[in-house]
Design a protein around this motif. Structure first.
Motif, PDB file in Angstrom:
ATOM      1  N   ALA A   1       4.960   2.986  11.217  1.00 52.01           N
ATOM      2  CA  ALA A   1       5.132   4.428  11.465  1.00 52.01           C
ATOM      3  C   ALA A   1       6.370   4.951  10.746  1.00 52.01           C
ATOM      4  O   ALA A   1       6.390   6.093  10.269  1.00 52.01           O
ATOM      5  CB  ALA A   1       5.225   4.688  12.967  1.00 52.01           C
ATOM      6  N   GLU A   2       7.394   4.107  10.647  1.00 48.54           N
ATOM      7  CA  GLU A   2       8.619   4.569   9.991  1.00 48.54           C
ATOM      8  C   GLU A   2       8.372   4.969   8.533  1.00 48.54           C
ATOM      9  O   GLU A   2       9.063   5.839   7.989  1.00 48.54           O
ATOM     10  CB  GLU A   2       9.713   3.491  10.054  1.00 48.54           C
ATOM     11  N   LEU A   3       7.384   4.310   7.906  1.00 47.66           N
ATOM     12  CA  LEU A   3       7.094   4.615   6.498  1.00 47.66           C
ATOM     13  C   LEU A   3       6.747   6.094   6.308  1.00 47.66           C
ATOM     14  O   LEU A   3       7.016   6.677   5.263  1.00 47.66           O
ATOM     15  CB  LEU A   3       5.919   3.756   5.998  1.00 47.66           C
TER      16      LEU A   3
ATOM     17  N   SER B   1       2.673  12.825   4.103  1.00 51.08           N
ATOM     18  CA  SER B   1       1.400  13.065   3.410  1.00 51.08           C
ATOM     19  C   SER B   1       0.798  11.771   2.864  1.00 51.08           C
ATOM     20  O   SER B   1      -0.349  11.751   2.435  1.00 51.08           O
ATOM     21  CB  SER B   1       1.613  14.052   2.260  1.00 51.08           C
ATOM     22  N   LEU B   2       1.572  10.695   2.841  1.00 53.53           N
ATOM     23  CA  LEU B   2       1.039   9.437   2.316  1.00 53.53           C
ATOM     24  C   LEU B   2       0.249   8.670   3.379  1.00 53.53           C
ATOM     25  O   LEU B   2      -0.445   7.700   3.069  1.00 53.53           O
ATOM     26  CB  LEU B   2       2.188   8.544   1.810  1.00 53.53           C
ATOM     27  N   LYS B   3       0.370   9.123   4.616  1.00 58.63           N
ATOM     28  CA  LYS B   3      -0.241   8.397   5.732  1.00 58.63           C
ATOM     29  C   LYS B   3      -1.771   8.296   5.589  1.00 58.63           C
ATOM     30  O   LYS B   3      -2.340   7.215   5.763  1.00 58.63           O
ATOM     31  CB  LYS B   3       0.133   9.088   7.047  1.00 58.63           C
ATOM     32  N   GLY B   4      -2.403   9.404   5.257  1.00 53.14           N
ATOM     33  CA  GLY B   4      -3.875   9.409   5.138  1.00 53.14           C
ATOM     34  C   GLY B   4      -4.360   8.421   4.091  1.00 53.14           C
ATOM     35  O   GLY B   4      -5.159   7.523   4.393  1.00 53.14           O
ATOM     36  N   PRO B   5      -3.874   8.562   2.844  1.00 54.41           N
ATOM     37  CA  PRO B   5      -4.288   7.609   1.801  1.00 54.41           C
ATOM     38  C   PRO B   5      -3.942   6.160   2.155  1.00 54.41           C
ATOM     39  O   PRO B   5      -4.699   5.242   1.838  1.00 54.41           O
ATOM     40  CB  PRO B   5      -3.495   8.048   0.566  1.00 54.41           C
ATOM     41  N   TRP B   6      -2.820   5.976   2.822  1.00 52.13           N
ATOM     42  CA  TRP B   6      -2.406   4.609   3.215  1.00 52.13           C
ATOM     43  C   TRP B   6      -3.411   4.024   4.207  1.00 52.13           C
ATOM     44  O   TRP B   6      -3.858   2.887   4.050  1.00 52.13           O
ATOM     45  CB  TRP B   6      -1.006   4.658   3.837  1.00 52.13           C
ATOM     46  N   ASP B   7      -3.747   4.824   5.227  1.00 51.60           N
ATOM     47  CA  ASP B   7      -4.745   4.378   6.209  1.00 51.60           C
ATOM     48  C   ASP B   7      -6.009   3.936   5.498  1.00 51.60           C
ATOM     49  O   ASP B   7      -6.602   2.913   5.832  1.00 51.60           O
ATOM     50  CB  ASP B   7      -5.100   5.519   7.179  1.00 51.60           C
ATOM     51  N   HIS B   8      -6.396   4.730   4.520  1.00 55.62           N
ATOM     52  CA  HIS B   8      -7.625   4.456   3.790  1.00 55.62           C
ATOM     53  C   HIS B   8      -7.540   3.108   3.045  1.00 55.62           C
ATOM     54  O   HIS B   8      -8.439   2.280   3.133  1.00 55.62           O
ATOM     55  CB  HIS B   8      -7.901   5.600   2.812  1.00 55.62           C
TER      56      HIS B   8
ATOM     57  N   ARG C   1      14.109  18.756  -2.785  1.00 51.18           N
ATOM     58  CA  ARG C   1      14.618  18.909  -4.160  1.00 51.18           C
ATOM     59  C   ARG C   1      13.606  18.473  -5.221  1.00 51.18           C
ATOM     60  O   ARG C   1      13.930  18.467  -6.404  1.00 51.18           O
ATOM     61  CB  ARG C   1      15.899  18.095  -4.329  1.00 51.18           C
ATOM     62  N   GLY C   2      12.455  18.070  -4.770  1.00 47.31           N
ATOM     63  CA  GLY C   2      11.411  17.721  -5.740  1.00 47.31           C
ATOM     64  C   GLY C   2      11.549  16.335  -6.344  1.00 47.31           C
ATOM     65  O   GLY C   2      10.959  16.018  -7.376  1.00 47.31           O
ATOM     66  N   TRP C   3      12.355  15.482  -5.703  1.00 52.28           N
ATOM     67  CA  TRP C   3      12.498  14.124  -6.243  1.00 52.28           C
ATOM     68  C   TRP C   3      11.405  13.195  -5.757  1.00 52.28           C
ATOM     69  O   TRP C   3      11.030  12.248  -6.443  1.00 52.28           O
ATOM     70  CB  TRP C   3      13.854  13.521  -5.821  1.00 52.28           C
ATOM     71  N   GLY C   4      10.991  13.430  -4.517  1.00 56.57           N
ATOM     72  CA  GLY C   4      10.041  12.471  -3.948  1.00 56.57           C
ATOM     73  C   GLY C   4       8.980  13.161  -3.114  1.00 56.57           C
ATOM     74  O   GLY C   4       9.060  14.365  -2.847  1.00 56.57           O
ATOM     75  N   PRO C   5       7.962  12.403  -2.701  1.00 55.63           N
ATOM     76  CA  PRO C   5       6.853  12.978  -1.946  1.00 55.63           C
ATOM     77  C   PRO C   5       7.242  13.272  -0.495  1.00 55.63           C
ATOM     78  O   PRO C   5       8.256  12.780  -0.016  1.00 55.63           O
ATOM     79  CB  PRO C   5       5.809  11.871  -1.982  1.00 55.63           C
ATOM     80  N   ASP C   6       6.430  14.077   0.168  1.00 55.79           N
ATOM     81  CA  ASP C   6       6.517  14.221   1.609  1.00 55.79           C
ATOM     82  C   ASP C   6       5.871  12.956   2.176  1.00 55.79           C
ATOM     83  O   ASP C   6       4.656  12.777   2.068  1.00 55.79           O
ATOM     84  CB  ASP C   6       5.752  15.481   2.037  1.00 55.79           C
ATOM     85  N   VAL C   7       6.676  12.081   2.736  1.00 59.71           N
ATOM     86  CA  VAL C   7       6.127  10.775   3.112  1.00 59.71           C
ATOM     87  C   VAL C   7       5.022  10.878   4.158  1.00 59.71           C
ATOM     88  O   VAL C   7       4.121  10.035   4.209  1.00 59.71           O
ATOM     89  CB  VAL C   7       7.223   9.777   3.584  1.00 59.71           C
TER      90      VAL C   7
ATOM     91  N   ALA D   1       0.845  -1.204   0.000  1.00 61.66           N
ATOM     92  CA  ALA D   1       0.000   0.000   0.000  1.00 61.66           C
ATOM     93  C   ALA D   1       0.877   1.250   0.000  1.00 61.66           C
ATOM     94  O   ALA D   1       0.636   2.207  -0.744  1.00 61.66           O
ATOM     95  CB  ALA D   1      -0.935  -0.002   1.212  1.00 61.66           C
ATOM     96  N   PHE D   2       1.926   1.213   0.823  1.00 60.94           N
ATOM     97  CA  PHE D   2       2.861   2.336   0.855  1.00 60.94           C
ATOM     98  C   PHE D   2       3.582   2.482  -0.482  1.00 60.94           C
ATOM     99  O   PHE D   2       3.690   3.570  -1.037  1.00 60.94           O
ATOM    100  CB  PHE D   2       3.889   2.122   1.977  1.00 60.94           C
ATOM    101  N   HIS D   3       4.053   1.362  -1.002  1.00 59.68           N
ATOM    102  CA  HIS D   3       4.829   1.347  -2.241  1.00 59.68           C
ATOM    103  C   HIS D   3       4.004   1.894  -3.405  1.00 59.68           C
ATOM    104  O   HIS D   3       4.489   2.661  -4.237  1.00 59.68           O
ATOM    105  CB  HIS D   3       5.264  -0.103  -2.530  1.00 59.68           C
ATOM    106  N   TYR D   4       2.747   1.492  -3.423  1.00 58.09           N
ATOM    107  CA  TYR D   4       1.847   1.965  -4.473  1.00 58.09           C
ATOM    108  C   TYR D   4       1.743   3.489  -4.433  1.00 58.09           C
ATOM    109  O   TYR D   4       1.896   4.164  -5.460  1.00 58.09           O
ATOM    110  CB  TYR D   4       0.458   1.326  -4.289  1.00 58.09           C
ATOM    111  N   LEU D   5       1.511   4.036  -3.228  1.00 58.64           N
ATOM    112  CA  LEU D   5       1.358   5.492  -3.096  1.00 58.64           C
ATOM    113  C   LEU D   5       2.674   6.208  -3.393  1.00 58.64           C
ATOM    114  O   LEU D   5       2.701   7.264  -4.029  1.00 58.64           O
ATOM    115  CB  LEU D   5       0.872   5.830  -1.681  1.00 58.64           C
ATOM    116  N   GLN D   6       3.758   5.594  -2.956  1.00 52.75           N
ATOM    117  CA  GLN D   6       5.079   6.188  -3.201  1.00 52.75           C
ATOM    118  C   GLN D   6       5.360   6.267  -4.708  1.00 52.75           C
ATOM    119  O   GLN D   6       5.781   7.303  -5.227  1.00 52.75           O
ATOM    120  CB  GLN D   6       6.141   5.326  -2.507  1.00 52.75           C
ATOM    121  N   LEU D   7       5.086   5.168  -5.411  1.00 54.90           N
ATOM    122  CA  LEU D   7       5.364   5.140  -6.854  1.00 54.90           C
ATOM    123  C   LEU D   7       4.440   6.081  -7.612  1.00 54.90           C
ATOM    124  O   LEU D   7       4.849   6.726  -8.585  1.00 54.90           O
ATOM    125  CB  LEU D   7       5.221   3.712  -7.391  1.00 54.90           C
ATOM    126  N   GLU D   8       3.206   6.153  -7.150  1.00 48.84           N
ATOM    127  CA  GLU D   8       2.257   7.070  -7.780  1.00 48.84           C
ATOM    128  C   GLU D   8       2.820   8.494  -7.733  1.00 48.84           C
ATOM    129  O   GLU D   8       2.790   9.224  -8.718  1.00 48.84           O
ATOM    130  CB  GLU D   8       0.926   6.988  -7.027  1.00 48.84           C
TER     131      GLU D   8
END
Lengths: 96, 254, 324
Positions: B173-175, B196-203, B188-194, B108-115
């Motif tokens: 939690a570390e994710l 911010s992925l917590k909400g969608p992940w919970d969902h 630097r704009g390479w990756g997301p603010d991790v 679930a985390f990986h999916y959101l991260q890659l998105e």
């Protein structure tokens, strides 16, 4: 038949590319249709052979039953002389 | 490590690659030992995807390190203190429910991260993410399918699945806790603010748990810093095994 | 109804004319039994055969090697699955076959009862063991039972990379450091004779061979297959500078084949009887995987039963559209 531990059998049909019809690839065991589809993808398209997959419970397939004599053996039926037992050789002659 | 791997973009690529390699390695331990032949094959497929993904990140990292550094140098010659993966993915497989719980949480985390990474300011990372997203969608479906079946299966499977969730949830939690490597990547704009992925992940996770008729366990979070190179004790053993050959024969090429 | 003996004789003619037998066709009971035994044995060999190679997946010395080995072992799982499916068309369930394996009633190729001790063994297994298996499998693509033959065609297509990757590993090692070269030679020394045994005892000591040939299940004799394998493999070993561990190995100009030394069949029969170095570990590993997986398989069945109502067939029109 399936026991709680043995999942039912499914037949897998794969369309390898658009324009072709689905072709029987083989079978597998899966607990339900959803898992059968996913397992089919893993088992039968490991080399990405498929664009579309069908799975059918093997038990749902109705097959014609070949008559044991007429279908399989028709070619030899009218050539009984090709058959060794066509000739009556006395036992005394021995194996021939 | 004879190579200089301090460059922040290299560090970020190592972080992404290490998650994929270590989890792929863990899943590959199932090969030949799965609960049923069909599942053995499915787990191997996911392991293949993940190790393949790790190679892409490492190849890119090696190119940026330069001087002839290779993907294998990065995988086989870093110590556990230099690995940047989440502690979650290095956890031993346990039983099949444990493996599926770990997988659900990571997928679930990986999916959101890659998105998010599809829009990375690092064009090469974005290209890798676009390809990997398709595979990861499948991984997430696979783990969700199993968590649902085990949760809503027999009494025994339900008990095991609930225990597995309880075992691995504290690692999640570390994710979503930014480490140095995340902060730099976000700046630097390479990756997301991790975070911010917590909400969608919970969902995503809650949706699966509801289908599985399971409660989300109330468990405290572990204080983990794998992304900064402070790992659990199990990573050392994993690497000792994984890296043994190149280190026993340093002059050899394979 | 024609007498059975007549049917059986006609059946022989039928397969002798290169006709294929399909699941619902009449076949002699002994033909069916032989096939179930042979195909399930073959399937078990694929599954047990995953273990000695899986032993090195976590220690593969490069990421490329790790991917290749994992894909190869996964393929073997797939091949086992194709073969179990083929055997199931003869009316024996996979459950039954697995049970026969786990209780020691069914056999698998005894080669997998040898340990894989070094990385070079991944090379030797691919090159020699898969090489020997392919020799046999290519022949079986033309076997008389349709489902078996089709499984074999699929397997042969997929196997082609297996032997090549094994040889590639050996080649790298043979051209590597002194230690690597020694590792490669040691692996060849240990795997050569067991690989030759894979073809089975000589034809005069293999009572089922003639019947299998008459039924067109088997197309070539054990000895012929073994000779083909040796003739093919010796130059491959020479090419990478490795020595086949057989002092009697010599090209025989007259025969047009290599002569080779006597095979130690006492070793073969000891391993078949269960006394090879790893028989216990291999069966133990399979039993454990099966037992540990029981609750998983049961859970999925229980879930499917609970939700089968929801998955009841949709209306005919809808299902037609869906299927297309």
């Amino acid at each position: 038949m399936s026991t709680p531990e043995q999942w039912p059998l499914w037949e897998v049909f794969v369309r390898s590319k658009n324009g072709l019809s689905h072709k029987h690839s083989g079978s597998l065991h899966a607990p339900d249709a959803e898992m059968a589809l996913k397992n089919a993808r893993d088992v039968y398209t490991r080399r990405s052979e498929g664009t579309s997959i069908w799975v059918v419970p093997s038990s749902a397939i109705v097959a014609s039953a070949p008559d044991e004599k007429e279908v399989l053996f028709t070619p030899s039926d009218d050539k009984v002389y090709r058959h060794p037992t066509f000739y009556e050789i006395p036992d005394e002659v021995g194996h021939m | 490590m004879k190579w200089d791997i301090c460059d922040p973009s290299v560090q970020y690529l190592l972080h992404l690659g290490d998650d994929a390699l270590i989890l792929g390695h863990r899943l590959s331990e199932w090969c030949g030992h799965g609960p049923v032949l069909e599942e053995d094959i499915a787990l191997s497929n996911i392991a293949l995807d993940l190790v393949g993904l790790a190679r892409q990140y490492y190849q890119l990292a090696a190119e940026r390190v330069g001087g002839g550094c290779t993907e294998d140098d990065l995988a086989y010659w870093r110590s556990d203190r230099e690995f940047r993966n989440h502690v979650l993915v290095e956890q031993p497989n346990g039983d099949f429910a444990d493996t599926m719980a770990r997988q659900l949480f990571f997928d679930a985390f990986h999916y959101l991260q890659l998105e998010a990474l599809q829009n990375s300011g690092d064009a090469q990372v974005a290209a890798i993410a676009r390809k990997a997203l398709k595979e990861t969608t499948y991984h997430a479906e696979h783990s969700a399918d199993w968590v649902v079946r085990l949760g809503d299966g027999t009494e025994e499977s339900r008990r095991r699945m609930a225990a597995a969730l309880e075992r691995f949830l504290p690692f999640t939690a570390e994710l979503f806790t930014p480490a140095e490597v995340d902060r730099v990547a976000f700046e630097r704009g390479w990756g997301p603010d991790v975070a911010s992925l917590k909400g969608p992940w919970d969902h995503l996770v809650l949706e699966v748990l509801q289908k599985a008729t399971l409660e989300r366990p109330e468990v405290p979070h572990k204080l983990l810093r794998g992304k900064s190179g402070i790992h659990s004790e199990s990573l050392g053993f994993l690497l000792a095994e994984m890296q043994s050959l190149p280190r026993a024969y340093p002059d050899a090429t394979w | 109804m024609a007498p059975t003996v007549d049917l059986e004789a006609r059946f022989l003619d039928y397969v002798a004319a290169e006709n294929k037998v399909e699941p619902k066709d009449w076949m002699p009971d002994a033909y069916r039994k032989t096939l179930v035994r042979q195909i399930s044995q073959h399937a078990h060999s694929e599954i047990v055969g995953m273990l000695p190679e899986a032993n090195w997946i976590t220690r593969a010395p490069s990421l490329r090697a790790k991917l290749i080995l994992l894909a190869k072992v996964q393929d073997e799982g797939g091949h086992g699955l194709y073969l179990y499916s083929a055997a199931e068309t003869l009316g024996t369930s996979r459950d039954q076959m697995v049970d026969d394996l786990l209780t020691g009633k069914a056999k698998y190729s005894s080669i997998f009862n040898y340990p894989t001790l070094t990385w070079a063994d991944m090379g030797a297994v691919g090159w020699l063991v898969d090489g020997a298996a392919i020799q046999n499998q290519v022949m079986l693509c033309r076997t008389s039972y349709g489902p078996y033959s089709r499984a074999m065609v699929r397997i042969c297509k997929e196997e082609s990379f297996h032997q090549r990757q094994g040889y590639e590993i050996m080649m790298h090692l043979a051209r590597g450091t002194q230690e690597q070269k020694a590792m490669a030679q040691d692996a060849l020394n240990r795997w050569w004779w067991p690989s030759l045994m894979m073809f089975g005892p000589s034809d005069d000591k293999s009572p089922n061979s003639a019947q299998s040939m008459a039924w067109r299940i088997k197309r070539k004799s054990n000895d012929d297959l073994r000779q083909e394998f040796i003739d093919k493999t010796v130059p491959q070993a020479e090419f990478i500078g490795l020595t086949i561990p057989d002092p009697d190995l010599k090209w025989n100009e007259e025969r047009g084949h290599y002569d080779f030394g006597a095979i130690d069949w006492t070793e073969f029969f000891a391993v078949v009887a269960g006394n090879g170095p790893c028989n216990t570990e291999r069966l133990e590993a399979r039993r454990k995987a099966h037992a540990d997986g029981a609750w998983v398989r049961e859970a999925a069945t229980a879930y499917a039963a609970k939700h089968s109502a929801r998955r009841a067939a949709p209306s005919p029109a809808a299902s037609k559209a869906h299927a297309a």
